[in-house]
Scaffold this motif. Structure first.
Motif, PDB file in Angstrom:
ATOM      1  N   ALA A 145       0.794  -1.211   0.140  1.00 17.38           N
ATOM      2  CA  ALA A 145       0.103   0.042   0.092  1.00 17.38           C
ATOM      3  C   ALA A 145       0.934   1.116  -0.089  1.00 17.38           C
ATOM      4  CB  ALA A 145      -0.818  -0.109   1.016  1.00 17.38           C
ATOM      5  N   ALA A 146       2.023   1.278   0.734  1.00 20.84           N
ATOM      6  CA  ALA A 146       2.721   2.363   0.722  1.00 20.84           C
ATOM      7  C   ALA A 146       3.365   2.774  -0.530  1.00 20.84           C
ATOM      8  CB  ALA A 146       3.803   2.291   1.907  1.00 20.84           C
ATOM      9  N   GLY A 147       3.765   1.791  -1.213  1.00 14.95           N
ATOM     10  CA  GLY A 147       4.291   1.854  -2.800  1.00 14.95           C
ATOM     11  C   GLY A 147       3.226   2.260  -3.495  1.00 14.95           C
ATOM     12  N   ALA A 148       2.134   2.039  -3.299  1.00 14.97           N
ATOM     13  CA  ALA A 148       0.776   2.365  -4.254  1.00 14.97           C
ATOM     14  C   ALA A 148       0.505   3.732  -3.926  1.00 14.97           C
ATOM     15  CB  ALA A 148      -0.416   1.592  -3.820  1.00 14.97           C
ATOM     16  N   VAL A 149       0.425   4.212  -2.755  1.00 13.70           N
ATOM     17  CA  VAL A 149       0.504   5.714  -2.422  1.00 13.70           C
ATOM     18  C   VAL A 149       1.418   6.229  -3.335  1.00 13.70           C
ATOM     19  CG1 VAL A 149       0.426   7.490  -0.473  1.00 13.70           C
ATOM     20  CG2 VAL A 149      -0.770   5.309  -0.147  1.00 13.70           C
ATOM     21  N   ALA A 150       2.671   6.299  -3.161  1.00 10.67           N
ATOM     22  CA  ALA A 150       3.732   6.965  -4.025  1.00 10.67           C
ATOM     23  C   ALA A 150       3.224   6.944  -5.189  1.00 10.67           C
ATOM     24  CB  ALA A 150       5.043   6.347  -3.676  1.00 10.67           C
ATOM     25  N   ALA A 151       3.098   5.837  -5.969  1.00 11.98           N
ATOM     26  CA  ALA A 151       2.701   5.665  -7.461  1.00 11.98           C
ATOM     27  C   ALA A 151       1.469   6.788  -7.733  1.00 11.98           C
ATOM     28  CB  ALA A 151       2.560   4.317  -8.132  1.00 11.98           C
ATOM     29  N   LEU A 152       0.454   6.673  -6.955  1.00 16.14           N
ATOM     30  CA  LEU A 152      -0.971   7.169  -7.514  1.00 16.14           C
ATOM     31  C   LEU A 152      -0.595   8.587  -7.208  1.00 16.14           C
ATOM     32  CD1 LEU A 152      -3.229   4.368  -5.725  1.00 16.14           C
ATOM     33  CD2 LEU A 152      -3.009   5.024  -8.143  1.00 16.14           C
ATOM     34  N   GLU A 153       0.225   9.285  -6.238  1.00 13.41           N
ATOM     35  CA  GLU A 153       0.332  10.346  -5.950  1.00 13.41           C
ATOM     36  C   GLU A 153       0.997  11.145  -7.201  1.00 13.41           C
ATOM     37  OE1 GLU A 153       2.255  10.700  -2.166  1.00 13.41           O
ATOM     38  OE2 GLU A 153       0.498  10.943  -1.137  1.00 13.41           O
ATOM     39  N   LYS A 154       1.648  10.350  -8.105  1.00 13.88           N
ATOM     40  CA  LYS A 154       2.358  10.884  -9.214  1.00 13.88           C
ATOM     41  C   LYS A 154       1.578  11.189 -10.641  1.00 13.88           C
ATOM     42  CE  LYS A 154       6.951   9.347  -7.578  1.00 13.88           C
ATOM     43  NZ  LYS A 154       8.152   8.574  -7.991  1.00 13.88           N
ATOM     44  N   VAL A 155       0.257  10.633 -10.393  1.00 10.03           N
ATOM     45  CA  VAL A 155      -0.632  10.703 -11.670  1.00 10.03           C
ATOM     46  C   VAL A 155      -0.908  12.212 -11.615  1.00 10.03           C
ATOM     47  CG1 VAL A 155      -2.894  10.100 -12.570  1.00 10.03           C
ATOM     48  CG2 VAL A 155      -1.601   8.139 -11.186  1.00 10.03           C
ATOM     49  N   PRO A 156      -0.694  12.941 -12.767  1.00 10.54           N
ATOM     50  CA  PRO A 156      -0.865  14.339 -13.097  1.00 10.54           C
ATOM     51  C   PRO A 156      -2.384  14.585 -12.778  1.00 10.54           C
ATOM     52  CG  PRO A 156       0.415  13.465 -14.815  1.00 10.54           C
ATOM     53  CD  PRO A 156       0.018  12.278 -14.146  1.00 10.54           C
ATOM     54  N   ALA A 157      -2.629  15.674 -12.138  1.00 10.44           N
ATOM     55  CA  ALA A 157      -4.193  15.900 -11.760  1.00 10.44           C
ATOM     56  C   ALA A 157      -4.971  16.253 -13.017  1.00 10.44           C
ATOM     57  CB  ALA A 157      -3.983  17.203 -10.847  1.00 10.44           C
ATOM     58  N   LYS A 158      -4.260  16.712 -14.084  1.00 12.30           N
ATOM     59  CA  LYS A 158      -5.144  16.873 -15.165  1.00 12.30           C
ATOM     60  C   LYS A 158      -5.390  16.005 -16.285  1.00 12.30           C
ATOM     61  CE  LYS A 158      -4.442  22.086 -15.030  1.00 12.30           C
ATOM     62  NZ  LYS A 158      -3.869  23.150 -15.599  1.00 12.30           N
ATOM     63  N   SER A 159      -4.718  14.593 -15.761  1.00 17.16           N
ATOM     64  CA  SER A 159      -4.701  13.637 -16.907  1.00 17.16           C
ATOM     65  C   SER A 159      -6.182  12.814 -16.933  1.00 17.16           C
ATOM     66  CB  SER A 159      -3.591  12.477 -16.358  1.00 17.16           C
ATOM     67  OG  SER A 159      -3.914  11.902 -15.199  1.00 17.16           O
ATOM     68  N   LYS A 160      -6.326  12.101 -17.808  1.00 21.33           N
ATOM     69  CA  LYS A 160      -7.603  11.512 -17.930  1.00 21.33           C
ATOM     70  C   LYS A 160      -7.881  10.180 -16.756  1.00 21.33           C
ATOM     71  CE  LYS A 160      -6.205   8.250 -21.385  1.00 21.33           C
ATOM     72  NZ  LYS A 160      -6.514   7.457 -22.617  1.00 21.33           N
ATOM     73  N   GLU A 161      -6.495   9.955 -16.151  1.00 17.99           N
ATOM     74  CA  GLU A 161      -6.374   8.955 -15.180  1.00 17.99           C
ATOM     75  C   GLU A 161      -6.689   9.407 -13.736  1.00 17.99           C
ATOM     76  OE1 GLU A 161      -4.380   7.453 -18.662  1.00 17.99           O
ATOM     77  OE2 GLU A 161      -4.096   9.118 -17.440  1.00 17.99           O
ATOM     78  N   ALA A 162      -6.802  10.518 -13.774  1.00 14.06           N
ATOM     79  CA  ALA A 162      -6.792  11.390 -12.486  1.00 14.06           C
ATOM     80  C   ALA A 162      -8.070  10.954 -11.330  1.00 14.06           C
ATOM     81  CB  ALA A 162      -6.744  12.872 -12.325  1.00 14.06           C
ATOM     82  N   ALA A 163      -9.080  10.670 -11.905  1.00 16.89           N
ATOM     83  CA  ALA A 163     -10.326  10.560 -11.013  1.00 16.89           C
ATOM     84  C   ALA A 163     -10.149   9.128 -10.430  1.00 16.89           C
ATOM     85  CB  ALA A 163     -11.534  10.660 -11.824  1.00 16.89           C
ATOM     86  N   GLU A 164      -9.677   8.043 -11.317  1.00 16.83           N
ATOM     87  CA  GLU A 164      -9.497   6.625 -10.873  1.00 16.83           C
ATOM     88  C   GLU A 164      -8.325   6.669  -9.731  1.00 16.83           C
ATOM     89  OE1 GLU A 164     -10.098   2.439 -10.419  1.00 16.83           O
ATOM     90  OE2 GLU A 164     -11.578   4.378 -11.041  1.00 16.83           O
ATOM     91  N   ALA A 165      -7.215   7.419 -10.126  1.00 17.43           N
ATOM     92  CA  ALA A 165      -6.337   7.318  -9.144  1.00 17.43           C
ATOM     93  C   ALA A 165      -6.500   7.848  -7.905  1.00 17.43           C
ATOM     94  CB  ALA A 165      -5.343   8.261  -9.871  1.00 17.43           C
ATOM     95  N   LYS A 166      -7.430   9.030  -7.885  1.00 12.07           N
ATOM     96  CA  LYS A 166      -7.923   9.477  -6.661  1.00 12.07           C
ATOM     97  C   LYS A 166      -8.646   8.669  -5.833  1.00 12.07           C
ATOM     98  CE  LYS A 166      -9.999  13.691  -4.646  1.00 12.07           C
ATOM     99  NZ  LYS A 166     -10.926  14.726  -5.126  1.00 12.07           N
ATOM    100  N   ARG A 167      -9.450   7.913  -6.412  1.00 13.90           N
ATOM    101  CA  ARG A 167     -10.295   6.540  -5.729  1.00 13.90           C
ATOM    102  C   ARG A 167      -9.274   5.584  -5.228  1.00 13.90           C
ATOM    103  NH1 ARG A 167     -12.352   2.003  -6.646  1.00 13.90           N
ATOM    104  NH2 ARG A 167     -11.274   1.571  -8.575  1.00 13.90           N
TER     105      ARG A 167
END
Length: 470
Positions: A145-167
């Motif tokens: 989970a810690a590694g997942a947090v670090a990866a998901l936090e790097k998804v750009p806020a304006k990218s199309k993947e941002a909403a799923e990454a936030k969830r």
């Protein structure tokens, strides 16, 4: 001019002539094969070369053709897609090639390769949200989970993947809290263990069984009857003259402990009996079997190893990852690691002297037999057959001294080693094979031993493996 071309327009005729003409460069050859969807021919054409074999301006064209094959086959033939994607990244690490390689690697359970491709993509293409999202998903599946947090936090806020990454980020942060609690509990138990053994080295395995009631600390039965107890390190123990099972209590009640220990005992006895039936040899001194949950294995060995290692034999102990439930694969891993323990004793405690391919190959081959076959699963064998045809299988001499996990394709490295051992066992039975193993464990060079017992060298055995796969 033949009748087939009569009536064709000049443009159509020129196109036909170009298609039938031999490509004059690697880039044109790759493009032509991709256009005709000749994916196997494309793979064979570029499976064994280096990027330097292709002129720099053409490498992108070759990579694009290989990537197209990866995309086309990722659902119907993921093993071939993996092969094409892996070769695409050799010629150019484009975002598309890395994404396709990661997807195909996940479908073929090459999770370490998938993670490596996604991490590369994340570093090289930070604005592409797909890499952070897919890496986060992968790490969540692997309980990091810690590694997942670090990866998901790097998804750009304006990218199309941002909403799923936030969830997913919400889930990962909640899971991190649980992992922190598990880590603290494991550290507390380690501190208790260190305090109990302060002033003397920790001995994980005794070379001789201790009769119940004699000696200090947890005892081992000299019979096949199991005795249960709790060690000074806070771990539950159940032991007899063959095995000393250790695991953290994990708040199981008495009934749960009895049922859990019973299933472990049955699985270990099955591993013992199967190994004896296959090899005619077993380990005579008891061996520690340390059972970890996934969270515990991560704490002791790190998240990266927890994602790639089902079990390992080290320091006279078999350590099994994610043993909370005894799945068929967990049982097969017990067999695999018990073979390592038996080989170590067979070599007088110098099992590390064996070439890695020889040691891992026998354990993998016995595991295949335990699972009811003599070959790797079909998708892996099909990949290996293609690699054998292209002469791109790993060589035995390249798999001598370091873990096979470190090879470019660990699954193929293990399977190649097992096929080599299988071919030797077929030629002389397990008796001759184990005689050779003893000699190599005592320091005899492997080629010398192969020559005396089989009239082979590593190089000629490589050729036998290729022939067997084709």
């Amino acid at each position: 001019m033949s009748g087939d071309t009569q009536g064709m327009s000049p443009a159509a005729l020129l196109s036909a002539l170009l298609l039938t003409a031999a490509p004059s460069s690697p880039g044109q050859k790759a493009k032509s094969l991709a256009a005709s969807r000749a994916w196997e021919e494309l793979y064979l054409a570029f499976s064994a070369g280096e990027a330097s074999d292709v002129p720099t301006p053409q490498r992108g064209t070759v990579a694009t053709a290989l990537q197209k094959g990866c995309e086309a086959l990722k659902d119907e033939d993921p093993v071939m897609a993996y092969s094409l994607g892996e070769r695409a990244t050799v010629y150019e690490e484009s975002a598309g090639a890395l994404r396709c390689l990661a997807r195909a690697a996940r479908k073929t359970d090459q999770r370490a390769t998938a993670e490596a491709a996604l991490r590369k993509g994340l570093a090289q293409y930070p604005k592409d949200g797909a890499f952070g999202l897919e890496l986060g998903r992968l790490l969540m599946e692997e309980q990091d989970a810690a590694g997942a947090v670090a990866a998901l936090e790097k998804v750009p806020a304006k990218s199309k993947e941002a909403a799923e990454a936030k969830r997913l980020l919400v889930q990962a942060r909640a899971k991190t809290t649980e992992e922190t609690a598990a880590r603290r509990e494991a550290e507390r138990l380690e501190l208790r263990m260190n305090g109990a053994t302060s002033g003397r080295p920790t001995v994980m395995v005794e070379t001789q069984p201790t009769v119940a009631g004699q000696g200090r600390g947890s005892t081992r039965s000299a019979s096949l009857n199991y005795e249960s107890g709790t060690g000074a390190d806070g771990m539950r123990t159940r032991s007899n003259s063959r095995f000393v099972i250790r695991y953290f209590n994990n708040d199981r009640d008495f009934g749960q402990r009895a049922e859990y220990e019973g299933r472990i005992v049955a699985a270990l006895d099955e591993a013992y009996d199967f190994t004896r039936s296959m090899l005619g040899e077993v380990r005579h001194a008891p061996v520690d079997i340390i059972l970890y949950t996934l969270a515990e294995f991560q704490t002791h060995f790190g998240a990266a190893r927890a994602r790639t290692v089902a079990g390992l034999y080290s320091d006279n102990a078999i350590r099994i990852n994610d043993a909370a439930e005894l799945t068929p694969q967990t049982k097969a891993t017990l067999v695999h690691e018990y073979v390592h323990a038996a080989l170590d004793e067979l070599c007088g405690g110098y099992g590390n002297n064996l070439p890695v391919w020889l040691n891992e190959g026998l354990a993998e081959y016995v595991e295949w037999r335990y699972m009811g076959g003599e070959d790797p699963e079909r998708s892996v064998r099909n990949y290996m057959a293609r690699a054998a045809k292209a002469n791109s299988l790993p060589k035995l001499a390249q798999m001598e001294g370091s873990s096979l996990i470190m090879q470019r394709n660990p699954t193929v490295a293990y399977a190649t080693s097992a096929v080599a051992v299988r071919e030797l066992v077929k030629r002389g039975g397990t008796g001759r094979f184990l005689t050779m193993v003893r000699e190599v464990g005592q320091g005899r060079p492997i080629d010398e031993a192969l020559t005396e017992h089989y009239g082979k060298t590593r190089a000629s055995l490589d050729e036998d493996v290729r022939a067997a796969l084709q």
